[in-house]
Every structure is written in structure tokens, then in C-alpha cells.
Write an enzyme that holds these catalytic residues in place. Structure first.
Site, PDB file in Angstrom:
ATOM      1  N   HIS A  68       0.864  -1.176   0.000  1.00 55.91           N
ATOM      2  CA  HIS A  68       0.000   0.000   0.000  1.00 55.91           C
ATOM      3  C   HIS A  68       0.905   1.232   0.000  1.00 55.91           C
ATOM      4  CE1 HIS A  68      -3.964   1.887   1.616  1.00 55.91           C
ATOM      5  NE2 HIS A  68      -3.233   2.811   1.035  1.00 55.91           N
ATOM      6  N   GLU A  72      -2.581  -1.853  -3.131  1.00 52.93           N
ATOM      7  CA  GLU A  72      -3.699  -1.144  -2.530  1.00 52.93           C
ATOM      8  C   GLU A  72      -3.444   0.359  -2.579  1.00 52.93           C
ATOM      9  OE1 GLU A  72      -4.799  -4.428   0.940  1.00 52.93           O
ATOM     10  OE2 GLU A  72      -3.811  -2.545   1.481  1.00 52.93           O
ATOM     11  N   HIS A 119      -7.369  -6.495   6.837  1.00 56.30           N
ATOM     12  CA  HIS A 119      -7.129  -5.501   7.885  1.00 56.30           C
ATOM     13  C   HIS A 119      -6.992  -6.202   9.226  1.00 56.30           C
ATOM     14  CE1 HIS A 119      -6.977  -1.765  10.144  1.00 56.30           C
ATOM     15  NE2 HIS A 119      -6.848  -1.143   8.983  1.00 56.30           N
TER      16      HIS A 119
END
Length: 217
Positions: A43, A70, A190
Site C-alpha cells: 500500500h 492497494e 485488515h
């Protein structure tokens, strides 16, 4: 068959704090693949506090499993996807001022924006996934964006794993069933780790991919 994608973002923290290349982000990715990971997730945030732009470009040539990038779909992110053409682009609603991903997309109010972005990503032959909360009203609008998959936000499950994991898992199970009935591939991510992942996998049959958080070094 569910695939495990290891999120190596936090590996970049010590390197950025100390300078240099220790730990070596690229080597960690290669080791994760060698030990059985079926994908690598990063990310790259604009401030590069975790993974840096240069890391992503090097991983492009190093990763031999599925590469999942991401991010918030601003101009910078879209350019990264255009250059790298990863196996998957996961769209996360965390603009630069947000410290970390803490909610999913409102696929009702952002549907047209997401539809345009996903159409562009498909031009790069990149599979798309959008990060959403496990709330029923967001599933059908997500399908209408044209996305290939959704990634269910699992922080509430991870936070309550030791005290109320059964109830949290049931919520995710219902969401997973609804998504698969709509023809959406299902990811989860997550705060998933080696402690809480097995229970989730054993109790919900719909998953296609888990971006697993790599422990801090």
C-alpha cells in the site's frame, strides 16, 4: 482455493526510520513467496512512510506470485498501476490525511466515481477489488461499479477475536454469502494475522484471498 497474500508494508517502517535498506523489503517479499505465500500486497502511501515508490518498482520485477497494490485512487496511484500492471488493484478510501485504512467505501455515493476508475484499471488488464464494510446496503452498489471483487474490512473481527469472535464471524459470513450470490469475488483484509486467520477461514467458505498483515519487525 483461498490464496494468502502477505502485506509487507510494515517491513518498510524500520528501513525508512533508519535509512538504508535493513530490513530488505524485496528480500522479505521473496522469502514470503518461498515460504508459501501466494501473493504480495503493498500500500504505497503518498508520504512513503511504509513502502516507497522505488520499492514498488523493484517488486514489479521481483514478485512471481500475485502482486496486489492497494491505495487511494488519486492520480499518483493510477500512474503506479499503469506502469506496474499488477495482478490486482485494491481501491481503499484513505486519502493522504488519513493515518490508516479505517472504513470501507460508501459504494452508494461513490458509485459513479468508482465505476470510472475501475473501467480504466480494466484497460490495464488489472483485476479490481474495492474495500467495503460488511454492511448489506453496500454490496449491490459495489457490483454495479464493475469491480471483480470486494475486500471486506475485518478490523472489528480482529479487535474482538478473543472475546466475541463467533458473532463477528457470523456477520462476515452473511456478508460473504451475499457478495458471492451477486457474483463478486471475496477478499478479506485488515489486522488479519496468524492468530485470527485460521478461525475465519474454517468458518467462512467464500474467500478467494487474504491480504495477511506481516508482523512488525
Amino acid at each position: 482455493m483461498t490464496k494468502l497474500s502477505v502485506n509487507i508494508n510494515k517491513v518498510g517502517n524500520p528501513s525508512n526510520a533508519r535509512g538504508g535498506n535493513n530490513p530488505d523489503v524485496i528480500q522479505v517479499a521473496l522469502d514470503a513467496e518461498k515460504f508459501g505465500a501466494e501473493g504480495i500486497t503493498v500500500h504505497p502511501r503518498p508520504d512513503e512512510r511504509h513502502i516507497r515508490y522505488d520499492d514498488v518498482m523493484q517488486l514489479k520485477d521481483a514478485v512471481t506470485t500475485e502482486f496486489n497494490i492497494e491505495g487511494y485512487p488519486d492520480k499518483r496511484y493510477m500512474e503506479i498501476i499503469r506502469l506496474v500492471k499488477p495482478a490486482q488493484a485494491t481501491l481503499v478510501p484513505d486519502p493522504p490525511e488519513v493515518l490508516t485504512s479505517n472504513t470501507g467505501w460508501d459504494t452508494i455515493s461513490h458509485q459513479e466515481m468508482l465505476k470510472d476508475i475501475i473501467a480504466e484499471l480494466h484497460e490495464y488488464d488489472t483485476r479490481t477489488s474495492i474495500f467495503i464494510n460488511p454492511v448489506a446496503k453496500y454490496f449491490e452498489p459495489a457490483k454495479l461499479t464493475g469491480t471483480d471483487r470486494v475486500e471486506l474490512y475485518t478490523e472489528p473481527y480482529a479487535s474482538n477475536y478473543r472475546t466475541n469472535k463467533q458473532n463477528c464471524c457470523e456477520t462476515l459470513c452473511g456478508s460473504g454469502r451475499n457478495c458471492t450470490e451477486l457474483g463478486l469475488g471475496l477478499n478479506a483484509g485488515h489486522d488479519l494475522d496468524l492468530n485470527n486467520l485460521r478461525f475465519l477461514k474454517e468458518h467462512i467458505p467464500y474467500w478467494m484471498k487474504f491480504p495477511l498483515a506481516c508482523p512488525d519487525l
